[in-house]
Design an enzyme around this catalytic site. Structure first.
Site, mmCIF file in Angstrom:
data_model
loop_
_atom_site.group_PDB
_atom_site.id
_atom_site.type_symbol
_atom_site.label_atom_id
_atom_site.label_comp_id
_atom_site.label_asym_id
_atom_site.label_seq_id
_atom_site.Cartn_x
_atom_site.Cartn_y
_atom_site.Cartn_z
ATOM 1 N N GLN A 24 94.702 117.781 41.842
ATOM 2 C CA GLN A 24 93.832 117.020 40.929
ATOM 3 C C GLN A 24 93.806 117.741 39.587
ATOM 4 O OE1 GLN A 24 89.901 118.002 41.849
ATOM 5 N NE2 GLN A 24 89.256 117.313 39.841
ATOM 6 N N GLU A 63 84.351 115.333 45.289
ATOM 7 C CA GLU A 63 84.672 116.765 45.306
ATOM 8 C C GLU A 63 83.444 117.592 45.691
ATOM 9 O OE1 GLU A 63 85.794 118.552 41.494
ATOM 10 O OE2 GLU A 63 86.983 120.018 42.608
HETATM 11 C C1 LIG Z 1 88.806 128.256 42.500
HETATM 12 C C2 LIG Z 1 88.899 127.195 41.448
HETATM 13 C C3 LIG Z 1 89.637 126.053 41.686
HETATM 14 C C4 LIG Z 1 89.744 125.077 40.694
HETATM 15 N N1 LIG Z 1 90.510 123.972 40.963
HETATM 16 C C5 LIG Z 1 90.627 123.005 40.006
HETATM 17 C C6 LIG Z 1 91.457 121.863 40.245
HETATM 18 O O1 LIG Z 1 92.087 121.735 41.319
HETATM 19 N N2 LIG Z 1 91.579 120.935 39.260
HETATM 20 C C7 LIG Z 1 90.924 121.061 38.077
HETATM 21 O O2 LIG Z 1 91.044 120.167 37.247
HETATM 22 N N3 LIG Z 1 90.136 122.138 37.803
HETATM 23 C C8 LIG Z 1 89.980 123.113 38.743
HETATM 24 N N4 LIG Z 1 89.208 124.227 38.488
HETATM 25 C C9 LIG Z 1 88.584 124.371 37.172
HETATM 26 C C10 LIG Z 1 87.074 124.140 37.167
HETATM 27 O O3 LIG Z 1 86.784 122.768 37.313
HETATM 28 C C11 LIG Z 1 86.552 124.717 35.840
HETATM 29 O O4 LIG Z 1 86.701 126.132 35.909
HETATM 30 C C12 LIG Z 1 85.109 124.363 35.590
HETATM 31 O O5 LIG Z 1 84.945 122.995 35.363
HETATM 32 C C13 LIG Z 1 84.526 125.148 34.384
HETATM 33 O O6 LIG Z 1 85.324 124.985 33.257
HETATM 34 P P1 LIG Z 1 85.818 126.251 32.424
HETATM 35 O O7 LIG Z 1 86.431 127.219 33.379
HETATM 36 O O8 LIG Z 1 86.635 125.747 31.286
HETATM 37 O O9 LIG Z 1 84.491 126.942 31.887
HETATM 38 P P2 LIG Z 1 83.621 126.470 30.630
HETATM 39 O O10 LIG Z 1 83.365 125.009 30.713
HETATM 40 O O11 LIG Z 1 84.260 126.995 29.390
HETATM 41 O O12 LIG Z 1 82.260 127.214 30.917
HETATM 42 C C14 LIG Z 1 82.020 128.588 30.549
HETATM 43 C C15 LIG Z 1 80.579 128.911 30.860
HETATM 44 O O13 LIG Z 1 79.702 128.098 30.032
HETATM 45 C C16 LIG Z 1 78.773 127.395 30.836
HETATM 46 N N5 LIG Z 1 78.514 126.061 30.282
HETATM 47 C C17 LIG Z 1 79.435 125.196 29.779
HETATM 48 N N6 LIG Z 1 78.835 124.048 29.373
HETATM 49 C C18 LIG Z 1 77.496 124.193 29.626
HETATM 50 C C19 LIG Z 1 76.345 123.363 29.440
HETATM 51 N N7 LIG Z 1 76.457 122.131 28.906
HETATM 52 N N8 LIG Z 1 75.128 123.842 29.829
HETATM 53 C C20 LIG Z 1 75.022 125.091 30.372
HETATM 54 N N9 LIG Z 1 76.064 125.924 30.566
HETATM 55 C C21 LIG Z 1 77.292 125.491 30.197
HETATM 56 C C22 LIG Z 1 79.465 127.261 32.188
HETATM 57 O O14 LIG Z 1 78.528 127.049 33.235
HETATM 58 C C23 LIG Z 1 80.179 128.606 32.311
HETATM 59 O O15 LIG Z 1 79.307 129.603 32.771
HETATM 60 C C24 LIG Z 1 89.097 125.236 39.448
HETATM 61 C C25 LIG Z 1 88.342 126.396 39.202
HETATM 62 C C26 LIG Z 1 88.248 127.385 40.181
HETATM 63 C C27 LIG Z 1 87.458 128.611 39.877
#
Ligand SMILES: Cc1cc2nc3c(=O)[nH]c(=O)nc-3n(C[C@H](O)[C@H](O)[C@H](O)COP(=O)(O)OP(=O)(O)OC[C@H]3O[C@@H](n4cnc5c(N)ncnc54)[C@H](O)[C@@H]3O)c2cc1C
Length: 394
Positions: free
Chosen positions: A113, A231
């Site tokens: 995904q 999910e």
């Molecule tokens: C083990 C694992 C598997 C994954 N598998 C998939 C997958 O198969 N497909 C896929 O598409 N993605 C996948 N992901 C990605 C996952 O969906 C993202 O890591 C997640 O959505 C957070 O996005 P980011 O890492 O860009 O962090 P960011 O969005 O940059 O967030 C950074 C920090 O800011 C905080 N933050 C951001 N916005 C807000 C808000 N509005 N209010 C308060 N706090 C906020 C977050 O909570 C976090 O602490 C995976 C991640 C992991 C760790």
């Protein structure tokens, strides 16, 4: 004995007769899925006309209960079974259901995904991977990241920007793509467990036939929400199946082995861990009952996903506090498991939506509290300065 008891008894007997190999490979997982399918244990609630069993949530939960005491190494199919498949069942076209669901259930095709991008994680609607229609096909270019199991995947669900002139939630479309297309470049990323659970993926002029659109063109946001709801429920409620290495039993057994149970602080921490696990299991059981009764948890899936992430982090914390440096400088399989739990815990608080985002959803959509401010909600995407777009134009 009720029919359900009989179903559980047969499932347990089947599972006992099909032990997992010691170090299961992806082809072992495929073979096991085929056996599960042939025995009627794959796609238990999925519609029978597309390869499912057409049974109820009661049988599904009974089967999941039966898997609690055995290892069922089919994690590579988790995204397909928990997210992509249910999305296609909900909103896929008739041809898509006929083409994709049965091979997924039989372990012939692995799915991933692709939502997150370097500049679009929590705010996934800011995504910049673009698909442009050239009159015959959609041409896809861009990058995704953190994509679980993509290195093994045959197909994937992807969301891409198809209209930058409208607000960010309105110009997104979901597609099925062939992960073996020459324009798809999958590069595994090593995480701190030492393994490669996820990947970065680059798309270079990937052609997508119009019949691979899932749902409506520019209706990809609601399609993505469908996937994300599945999910969160799948991660949170599926936890009964996963081996929680820092679970109370494991930590308590190691503490006993190391003669730490005379320390009242250790006992206090263990009792607290036990109570949190029990509360989580009871909430999980209650949601299962609701699902059985036909009530889909919807946004409340975020509650169980958040609690599982917190429990995973908390139990790893308790384990490391009690067991000390042993946890990382491990010399036994048991301590090794706890070390892996420590390294894996933070990922649970991110994947499937971060803890903060789960709290936002619970506040907005479960409790009806005032929504988070979203100043960019109604602006055309083209005018937004987000993620890598911001860097490119700076
Ligand atoms: C083990 C694992 C598997 C994954 N598998 C998939 C997958 O198969 N497909 C896929 O598409 N993605 C996948 N992901 C990605 C996952 O969906 C993202 O890591 C997640 O959505 C957070 O996005 P980011 O890492 O860009 O962090 P960011 O969005 O940059 O967030 C950074 C920090 O800011 C905080 N933050 C951001 N916005 C807000 C808000 N509005 N209010 C308060 N706090 C906020 C977050 O909570 C976090 O602490 C995976 C991640 C992991 C760790």
């Amino acid at each position: 004995m009720t029919d359900l008891d009989e179903y559980s008894r047969k499932a347990r007997a089947w599972l006992a007769g099909h032990p997992a190999p010691a170090d299961p490979s992806v082809s072992d997982a495929r073979a096991l899925m085929a056996q599960l399918y042939d025995a009627g244990y794959s796609g238990i609630t999925w519609p029978a006309e597309y390869g499912g069993q057409g049974l109820t949530e009661a049988e599904e939960r009974a089967f999941q209960q039966a898997t609690r005491d055995v290892t069922l190494p089919i994690n590579v199919f988790g995204i397909g079974l928990g997210m992509c498949g249910p999305t296609l069942v909900s909103i896929g076209s008739e041809e898509q259901k006929r083409r994709y669901l049965r091979p997924l259930l039989r372990g012939e095709e692995i799915w991933c995904q692709m939502f997150s991008e370097p500049g679009a994680g929590s705010d996934v609607a800011s995504l910049q991977t673009r698909a442009v229609f050239d009159g015959e096909a959609w041409i896809l270019n861009g990058q995704k990241v953190w994509t679980s199991v993509a290195q093994h995947a045959d197909f994937g669900l992807i969301i891409a920007r198809t209209d930058p002139e409208v607000p960010k939630h309105k110009g997104i479309t979901m597609f099925v793509i062939d992960m073996h297309d020459p324009g798809v470049d999958v590069r595994p990323l090593r995480d701190m467990t030492g393994q490669s659970h996820f990947n970065e993926i680059f798309f270079d002029d990937v052609r997508i036939a119009p019949d691979q659109v899932v749902g409506e063109v520019n209706g990809g946001w609601s399609a993505a929400v469908t996937t994300l709801l599945h999910e969160r429920v799948s991660i949170g409620m599926g936890s009964a199946r996963t081996d929680r290495p820092a679970a109370y039993e494991n930590v308590a057994a190691t503490a006993r082995e190391q003669r730490l149970l005379e320390d009242p602080i250790v006992v206090d921490r263990l009792v607290d861990l036990y109570l949190r696990e029990r509360s989580f299991d009871l909430l999980n059981a209650r949601m299962s009952q609701e699902v059985k009764a036909g009530i889909f948890p919807g946004a409340r899936g975020s509650v169980i996903k958040l609690l599982l992430a917190e429990l995973t982090l908390y139990s790893a914390d308790v384990a490391s506090e009690i067991l000390g440096p042993e946890t990382v400088a491990y010399d036994s399989e048991e301590n090794g498991k706890i070390a892996r739990a420590l390294a894996w815990g933070p990922g649970m608080a991110l994947g499937g939506g971060t803890n903060e985002i789960m709290r936002n959803i619970i506040g907005d959509r479960v409790l009806g509290l005032p929504r988070e401010p979203q100043v960019d909600r109604d602006m055309p995407f083209r005018l937004l300065k987000v993620g890598t777009q911001k860097e490119a134009e700076a």
